[in-house]
Write an enzyme that holds these catalytic residues in place. Structure first.
Site: not given
Length: 238
Positions: A51-52, A55
Site C-alpha cells: 500500500h505504501e 503512494h
C-alpha cells in the site's frame, strides 16, 4: 526517538521496521497461535508495505521525494521530504495506496475462490479492509488528503486544511464510540488522529505562502521554497 531497523530497500525506497511491530509479531507468535498467527500478521504488514509503495511510486513520479517507508504497530507511513505541488498531485498520491490495496483484494478473492483457500481469501479481506479504512476522511490518512484536495477547489490551502481537520475530528470521535464497543485499538488511534490534525493545521499555515488557489485546487507558486525547519508529513496506512 523510537527504535527502528532498516530491513532493506524496495524499488529504491528504504524500508524500516519499528520495535513496536517486532513486539506485535512476538505477541502473535507466543500468545495467539504460533506460526499461523505470525503468518497473518506478516501478511497484514506485507499488504501495508505494498500500500505504501503505491503512494511512494506515484509520489516519485510526481516529483515528491520519499525518504523512507516505516512499518510500526500502528501501520505504515511513506515519509515525504517535500509537499505535493498541487491538489491534483496530492489526490493522485493519496488514492494510489487504496488502489493498490483494492487490486490486491481482488487478486486475493479471485485466487481464494479458484483454489478454494480460505487463507488466500483472508488476504483479500485484509487488503479490502486496509483500503476502506484508509479512505476514511481523516487527515493525515488517504481519505483526508483526498478530501483536502477536493475542498481546495472552493477554498485556499489553509481553509481547505481546516475544513478537512474538522471532518477528521468527527471521525476521531466516531472511532472512540466504536472503540468503546470492543474495538479497543481504535481508542489508541483516535487521539493520534486528533493530534495529527492539529499538526496538519500548523503545517498548512507554515507553508501557506507556497500555494495559490486555482480552479483545479491549490497549486504551488513558481520557485516557492519551504522553510528549512519545516518537517514534512507522511502518507499513513492503518
Amino acid at each position: 526517538m523510537s527504535t527502528r531497523w532498516r530491513i532493506g530497500t524496495v524499488l529504491g525506497f528504504p524500508v524500516y521496521v519499528h520495535a513496536s511491530l517486532v513486539a506485535l509479531m512476538a505477541i502473535a507468535f507466543l500468545w495467539f497461535g504460533g506460526v499461523a498467527a505470525l503468518l497473518v500478521v506478516t501478511a497484514g504488514f506485507g499488504s501495508v508495505l505494498l500500500h505504501e509503495l503505491g503512494h511512494a511510486v506515484v509520489a516519485r513520479r510526481r516529483g515528491v521525494a520519499i525518504g523512507a517507508i516505516d512499518l510500526s504497530f500502528l501501520g505504515g507511513a511513506a515519509q515525504m521530504r517535500d509537499l505535493p505541488r498541487s491538489a491534483v498531485d496530492e489526490l493522485a498520491i493519496a488514492i494510489a495506496g487504496p488502489v493498490v490495496s483494492i487490486a490486491l483484494a481482488a487478486v486475493g478473492f479471485g485466487l481464494g475462490a479458484a483454489l478454494g483457500s480460505p487463507l488466500v481469501t483472508g488476504f483479500g479481506w485484509i487488503n479490502l479492509v486496509l483500503a476502506l479504512f484508509n479512505l476514511l476522511p481523516a487527515l493525515p490518512m488517504d481519505g483526508g488528503r483526498v478530501l483536502r484536495a477536493l475542498l481546495s477547489l472552493r477554498a485556499d490551502y489553509v481553509r481547505a486544511t481546516d475544513q478537512a481537520v474538522v471532518v477528521a475530528r468527527v471521525v476521531a470521535v466516531g472511532l472512540v464510540a466504536l472503540g468503546l464497543t470492543g474495538a479497543y485499538q481504535l481508542l489508541v488511534l483516535a487521539p493520534i488522529l486528533w493530534l495529527m490534525g492539529n499538526r496538519e493545521r500548523a503545517m498548512a499555515r507554515a507553508v501557506a505562502h507556497r500555494f495559490v488557489r486555482t480552479p483545479r485546487g491549490y497549486r504551488e507558486r513558481p520557485q516557492a521554497v519551504a522553510p528549512a525547519w519545516f518537517v514534512i508529513s507522511s502518507w499513513r496506512a492503518g
